[in-house]
Design a protein around this motif. Sequence first.
Motif, mmCIF file in Angstrom:
data_model
loop_
_atom_site.group_PDB
_atom_site.id
_atom_site.type_symbol
_atom_site.label_atom_id
_atom_site.label_comp_id
_atom_site.label_asym_id
_atom_site.label_seq_id
_atom_site.Cartn_x
_atom_site.Cartn_y
_atom_site.Cartn_z
ATOM 1 N N LEU A 158 22.451 -2.009 2.423
ATOM 2 C CA LEU A 158 21.240 -1.759 3.231
ATOM 3 C C LEU A 158 20.160 -2.814 3.041
ATOM 4 N N LEU A 159 20.467 -3.842 2.211
ATOM 5 C CA LEU A 159 19.421 -4.814 1.873
ATOM 6 C C LEU A 159 18.828 -5.471 3.112
ATOM 7 N N SER A 160 19.692 -5.966 4.006
ATOM 8 C CA SER A 160 19.121 -6.658 5.169
ATOM 9 C C SER A 160 18.478 -5.656 6.125
ATOM 10 N N SER A 161 18.960 -4.427 6.149
ATOM 11 C CA SER A 161 18.326 -3.425 7.031
ATOM 12 C C SER A 161 16.910 -3.113 6.568
ATOM 13 N N TRP A 162 16.681 -3.111 5.257
ATOM 14 C CA TRP A 162 15.320 -2.927 4.747
ATOM 15 C C TRP A 162 14.422 -4.085 5.189
ATOM 16 N N ALA A 163 14.935 -5.295 5.046
ATOM 17 C CA ALA A 163 14.135 -6.459 5.450
ATOM 18 C C ALA A 163 13.871 -6.421 6.958
ATOM 19 N N ASN A 164 14.917 -6.136 7.725
ATOM 20 C CA ASN A 164 14.764 -6.120 9.188
ATOM 21 C C ASN A 164 13.744 -5.069 9.621
ATOM 22 N N THR A 165 13.786 -3.904 8.967
ATOM 23 C CA THR A 165 12.841 -2.833 9.295
ATOM 24 C C THR A 165 11.410 -3.254 8.966
ATOM 25 N N ALA A 166 11.259 -3.945 7.843
ATOM 26 C CA ALA A 166 9.910 -4.351 7.425
ATOM 27 C C ALA A 166 9.246 -5.262 8.467
ATOM 28 N N PHE A 167 10.059 -6.132 9.087
ATOM 29 C CA PHE A 167 9.483 -6.999 10.126
ATOM 30 C C PHE A 167 8.986 -6.168 11.308
ATOM 31 N N ILE A 168 9.786 -5.186 11.697
ATOM 32 C CA ILE A 168 9.390 -4.333 12.838
ATOM 33 C C ILE A 168 8.112 -3.573 12.481
ATOM 34 N N ALA A 169 8.102 -3.022 11.270
ATOM 35 C CA ALA A 169 6.935 -2.232 10.845
ATOM 36 C C ALA A 169 5.670 -3.088 10.839
ATOM 37 N N GLN A 170 5.792 -4.320 10.401
ATOM 38 C CA GLN A 170 4.600 -5.190 10.381
ATOM 39 C C GLN A 170 4.152 -5.510 11.811
ATOM 40 N N ASN A 171 5.114 -5.705 12.721
ATOM 41 C CA ASN A 171 4.725 -5.917 14.127
ATOM 42 C C ASN A 171 3.928 -4.715 14.641
ATOM 43 N N VAL A 172 4.400 -3.509 14.278
ATOM 44 C CA VAL A 172 3.708 -2.292 14.719
ATOM 45 C C VAL A 172 2.306 -2.233 14.119
ATOM 46 N N TYR A 173 2.198 -2.569 12.823
ATOM 47 C CA TYR A 173 0.875 -2.609 12.188
ATOM 48 C C TYR A 173 -0.059 -3.567 12.939
ATOM 49 N N LEU A 174 0.455 -4.736 13.287
ATOM 50 C CA LEU A 174 -0.412 -5.736 13.933
ATOM 51 C C LEU A 174 -0.811 -5.297 15.336
ATOM 52 N N TYR A 175 0.145 -4.687 16.054
ATOM 53 C CA TYR A 175 -0.197 -4.158 17.375
ATOM 54 C C TYR A 175 -1.307 -3.110 17.227
ATOM 55 N N CYS A 176 -1.159 -2.232 16.238
ATOM 56 C CA CYS A 176 -2.155 -1.167 16.031
ATOM 57 C C CYS A 176 -3.517 -1.761 15.697
ATOM 58 N N ALA A 177 -3.530 -2.782 14.856
ATOM 59 C CA ALA A 177 -4.806 -3.429 14.532
ATOM 60 C C ALA A 177 -5.428 -4.004 15.810
ATOM 61 N N SER A 178 -4.595 -4.581 16.647
ATOM 62 C CA SER A 178 -5.083 -5.199 17.877
ATOM 63 C C SER A 178 -5.641 -4.163 18.843
ATOM 64 N N GLU A 179 -5.040 -2.964 18.845
ATOM 65 C CA GLU A 179 -5.403 -1.912 19.817
ATOM 66 C C GLU A 179 -6.350 -0.859 19.251
ATOM 67 N N ASN A 180 -6.851 -1.082 18.020
ATOM 68 C CA ASN A 180 -7.704 -0.082 17.344
ATOM 69 C C ASN A 180 -6.977 1.254 17.152
ATOM 70 N N LEU A 181 -5.667 1.190 16.950
ATOM 71 C CA LEU A 181 -4.906 2.392 16.607
ATOM 72 C C LEU A 181 -4.710 2.408 15.095
ATOM 73 N N GLY A 182 -4.327 3.569 14.568
ATOM 74 C CA GLY A 182 -4.062 3.674 13.135
ATOM 75 C C GLY A 182 -2.570 3.797 12.881
ATOM 76 N N SER A 183 -2.135 3.316 11.726
ATOM 77 C CA SER A 183 -0.702 3.386 11.413
ATOM 78 C C SER A 183 -0.483 3.350 9.907
ATOM 79 N N VAL A 184 0.597 3.978 9.477
ATOM 80 C CA VAL A 184 1.035 3.806 8.087
ATOM 81 C C VAL A 184 2.563 3.858 8.063
ATOM 82 N N VAL A 185 3.152 2.874 7.392
ATOM 83 C CA VAL A 185 4.608 2.878 7.213
ATOM 84 C C VAL A 185 4.901 3.774 6.021
ATOM 85 N N ARG A 186 6.042 4.507 6.097
ATOM 86 C CA ARG A 186 6.268 5.520 5.062
ATOM 87 C C ARG A 186 7.698 5.511 4.518
ATOM 88 N N GLY A 187 7.745 5.453 3.179
ATOM 89 C CA GLY A 187 9.030 5.631 2.507
ATOM 90 C C GLY A 187 9.233 7.084 2.123
#
Length: 217
Positions: A158-187
């Motif tokens: 699952l190592l690369s799946s964790w890395a791949n997911t992290a990139f998506i999650a960061q994109n979502v964080y940045l979109y949220c920052a851009s749109e004044n939305l809130g977000s938290v990634v969760r383990g």
Amino acid sequence: MKNRILYFLCLIILNVAFGEAFSQDIVLPAPNTTGGKPLMQALNERQSIRTFTKDDLTIQQLSDLLWAGWGINRPADKKRTAPSSRNIQEIDVYVTVSTGLYLYDAETNNLKQVHNKDIRALTGTQDFVAEAPVNLVYVADLSKMGKKEGDEIKDSDLLSSWANTAFIAQNVYLYCASENLGSVVRGLVPKAKLAPEMGLRTNQVIILAQTVGIPAK
Ligand SMILES: Cc1cc2nc3c(=O)[nH]c(=O)nc-3n(C[C@H](O)[C@H](O)[C@H](O)COP(=O)(O)O)c2cc1C
């Protein structure tokens, strides 16, 4: 007249009996792929938010959010806004909202309904997940990496799946920052309980979840 009443009665009975069989896919509007805050400003404002209003995102925001996270930005090659190891693209983004569970289909820009149950509360152990409008669940489909149902899955698979997911999650964080939305990634995700509620196969593994909503002031 009698026939019409009978016809509508049949429709109602069929709907009640087979409600879940008739899927209610959501056709997303085309994403806005320009605009937003400048990148450096979005980076400056990126943060985890854990208090949300009960308000829904607009359908346009949902479309933009999913495109930013894991949409197709080079249609000719079906390549995405986030990188993935060897371009296997094994991460699926599931969307839990009050009307049910959906799978984001980036190619058709659709949300394919998996079922119509509200399972937001099951996507985490923290109180806010039940009421925040959107919880994304990132799932690695290991069939794309040759794993069959019932195969053993080691952490190292699952190592690369964790890395791949992290990139998506960061994109979502940045979109949220851009749109004044809130977000938290969760383990903190009760994976053993959630996977059957999502109808996942044994070769599909939940990696992380991410809540998105309107920040409470
Ligand atoms: C892999 C990972 C798992 C996380 N899991 C949780 C979680 O389950 N619940 C939560 O509230 N925050 C979670 N977070 C968010 C972190 O707590 C947060 O990023 C950290 O406190 C730094 O805050 P910031 O994101 O605002 O910079 C997680 C972050 C990462 C990267």
